[in-house]
Design an enzyme around this catalytic site. Structure first.
Site, PDB file in Angstrom:
ATOM      1  N   GLU A  36      -5.504 -78.146   6.528  1.00  0.00           N
ATOM      2  CA  GLU A  36      -6.673 -77.282   6.325  1.00  0.00           C
ATOM      3  C   GLU A  36      -7.967 -78.034   6.648  1.00  0.00           C
ATOM      4  O   GLU A  36      -8.056 -79.248   6.468  1.00  0.00           O
ATOM      5  CB  GLU A  36      -6.694 -76.755   4.883  1.00  0.00           C
ATOM      6  CG  GLU A  36      -5.578 -75.746   4.643  1.00  0.00           C
ATOM      7  CD  GLU A  36      -5.586 -75.162   3.235  1.00  0.00           C
ATOM      8  OE1 GLU A  36      -6.457 -75.528   2.421  1.00  0.00           O
ATOM      9  OE2 GLU A  36      -4.696 -74.339   2.961  1.00  0.00           O
ATOM     10  N   ARG A  91     -14.565 -59.717  24.459  1.00  0.00           N
ATOM     11  CA  ARG A  91     -14.006 -58.685  25.358  1.00  0.00           C
ATOM     12  C   ARG A  91     -13.640 -57.420  24.600  1.00  0.00           C
ATOM     13  O   ARG A  91     -13.833 -56.322  25.084  1.00  0.00           O
ATOM     14  CB  ARG A  91     -12.750 -59.237  26.048  1.00  0.00           C
ATOM     15  CG  ARG A  91     -13.058 -60.049  27.279  1.00  0.00           C
ATOM     16  CD  ARG A  91     -11.848 -60.085  28.201  1.00  0.00           C
ATOM     17  NE  ARG A  91     -12.143 -60.855  29.383  1.00  0.00           N
ATOM     18  CZ  ARG A  91     -11.963 -62.147  29.484  1.00  0.00           C
ATOM     19  NH1 ARG A  91     -11.482 -62.832  28.461  1.00  0.00           N
ATOM     20  NH2 ARG A  91     -12.254 -62.783  30.596  1.00  0.00           N
ATOM     21  N   LYS A 184     -13.809 -54.366  42.494  1.00  0.00           N
ATOM     22  CA  LYS A 184     -12.607 -55.077  42.019  1.00  0.00           C
ATOM     23  C   LYS A 184     -11.722 -54.161  41.180  1.00  0.00           C
ATOM     24  O   LYS A 184     -12.219 -53.375  40.394  1.00  0.00           O
ATOM     25  CB  LYS A 184     -13.063 -56.269  41.179  1.00  0.00           C
ATOM     26  CG  LYS A 184     -11.940 -57.073  40.557  1.00  0.00           C
ATOM     27  CD  LYS A 184     -12.462 -58.348  39.893  1.00  0.00           C
ATOM     28  CE  LYS A 184     -12.568 -58.220  38.406  1.00  0.00           C
ATOM     29  NZ  LYS A 184     -12.964 -59.472  37.745  1.00  0.00           N
ATOM     30  N   SER A 214     -12.009 -67.388  34.236  1.00  0.00           N
ATOM     31  CA  SER A 214     -10.971 -67.518  33.214  1.00  0.00           C
ATOM     32  C   SER A 214      -9.701 -68.077  33.872  1.00  0.00           C
ATOM     33  O   SER A 214      -9.481 -69.290  33.909  1.00  0.00           O
ATOM     34  CB  SER A 214     -10.766 -66.153  32.570  1.00  0.00           C
ATOM     35  OG  SER A 214      -9.825 -66.225  31.565  1.00  0.00           O
TER      36      SER A 214
HETATM   37  C1  R5P Z   1     -14.724 -59.636  34.334  1.00  0.00           C
HETATM   38  O1  R5P Z   1     -15.178 -58.692  33.740  1.00  0.00           O
HETATM   39  C2  R5P Z   1     -15.431 -60.931  34.307  1.00  0.00           C
HETATM   40  O2  R5P Z   1     -16.745 -60.797  34.744  1.00  0.00           O
HETATM   41  C3  R5P Z   1     -14.727 -61.961  35.171  1.00  0.00           C
HETATM   42  O3  R5P Z   1     -14.773 -61.552  36.517  1.00  0.00           O
HETATM   43  C4  R5P Z   1     -13.306 -62.167  34.769  1.00  0.00           C
HETATM   44  O4  R5P Z   1     -13.172 -62.267  33.384  1.00  0.00           O
HETATM   45  C5  R5P Z   1     -12.751 -63.409  35.423  1.00  0.00           C
HETATM   46  O5  R5P Z   1     -11.417 -63.549  35.034  1.00  0.00           O
HETATM   47  P1  R5P Z   1     -10.391 -64.346  35.929  1.00  0.00           P
HETATM   48  O6  R5P Z   1     -10.974 -65.697  36.197  1.00  0.00           O
HETATM   49  O7  R5P Z   1      -9.168 -64.436  35.048  1.00  0.00           O
HETATM   50  O8  R5P Z   1     -10.129 -63.548  37.152  1.00  0.00           O
END
Ligand code: R5P
Length: 285
Positions: A36, A91, A184, A214
């Protein structure tokens, strides 16, 4: 003013403290034998203005930030401001399927129990601010990103989706470049698809700007398309670099320069925005 920082945001906080000549308070952080978390603020913060800095990227980050905020509150300071350089869990700011937890609501309300003011950097969606009546301000590091590309003779700033277009437009304006966004469609957790479209970027120096990298799927696909369309140089930048699955190295090899701000520390977090955040907070007082 005093600054109290989570361990992972210590670089960011040190730079904020240097900029504002405020004192960075030492914190004792340790684990009990059962794992903890234990947090203790070492300074007396009574009647002081205190800024608490920490990300909410992981469960550990969240707990540490909440412990820090609550430990500060126990000392009866004059004011508490929370600075969240990377606001993770943003998110989910609505219920998409019945029964879901709204993570951003849970987090922002827990922070609001203690902090009178909340400062974020390019939060996923400012809709999360509607869950609190505290003052919330969101800093977008447009100038800092533009500064980093001043010498790259950028002709076109590209947003990889419409959500990033406002930022791309602002960066383009600061650089005297044109801007555009791509349509996209997310096809899976790490994959995206784009509408077939004509990109007039032949021979141009292109900067791709997003709020977050990400898995890197979005940026890699965008860079591939720009290359196919004949861009001369391609620079990739984002506010937050999570760089999952080794995507930093892959992306780096695909483009001319990869950079993010220092909200999350990595080998590519070369855009220092902590001082800009400090200045912004001063302007917004
Ligand atoms: C989406 O809404 C965000 O602006 C990024 O484009 C997204 O989160 C990027 O994610 P990743 O690197 O997994 O494609």
């Amino acid at each position: 003013m005093y600054i109290v920082s989570s361990q992972r945001s210590s670089d960011f906080s040190s730079k904020m403290s240097a900029r504002s000549m405020s004192h960075l308070s030492p914190v004792e952080k340790k684990r009990f034998p059962d794992g903890e978390l234990y947090i203790r603020i070492m300074d007396n913060l009574q009647d002081q203005d205190v800024t608490v800095v920490g990300n909410t990227r992981s469960e550990e980050d969240i707990l540490e930030l909440l412990f820090l905020l609550n430990a500060v509150k126990e000392q009866k300071p004059k004011s508490i401001t929370a600075v969240i350089p990377f606001f993770g869990y943003a998110r989910q700011h609505m219920v998409y399927k019945s029964g879901e937890a709204i993570s951003s609501k849970v987090i922002i309300r827990s922070i609001s129990e203690v902090a009178e003011k909340i400062v974020t950097v390019d939060i996923h969606d400012t809709a999360s601010f509607s869950f609190t009546d505290r003052e919330c301000i969101n800093f977008s590091p447009v100038e800092s990103i533009a500064r980093n590309h001043r010498k790259d003779s950028i002709n076109m700033v590209v947003a990889p989706d419409d959500g990033a277009f406002e930022k791309a437009k602002a960066v383009a304006k600061a650089l005297g470049a044109d801007s555009m966004y791509l349509e996209k469609k997310r096809t899976g957790p790490t994959t995206v698809e784009y509408e077939k479209e004509t990109m007039n970027v032949k021979g141009m120096n292109v900067l791709v700007v997003d709020d977050i990298i990400s898995t890197g799927g979005t940026m890699m696909k965008t860079v591939e398309m720009l290359k196919a369309a004949g861009a001369a140089k391609i620079f990739v930048t984002a506010t937050h670099g999570l760089f999952l699955n080794g995507s930093a190295e892959k992306l780096r090899k695909m483009c001319d320069r990869l950079s993010t701000t220092d909200t999350i520390v990595s080998d590519y977090s070369t855009i220092n925005i902590s001082m800009d955040v400090m200045d912004y907070m001063g302007e917004k007082k």
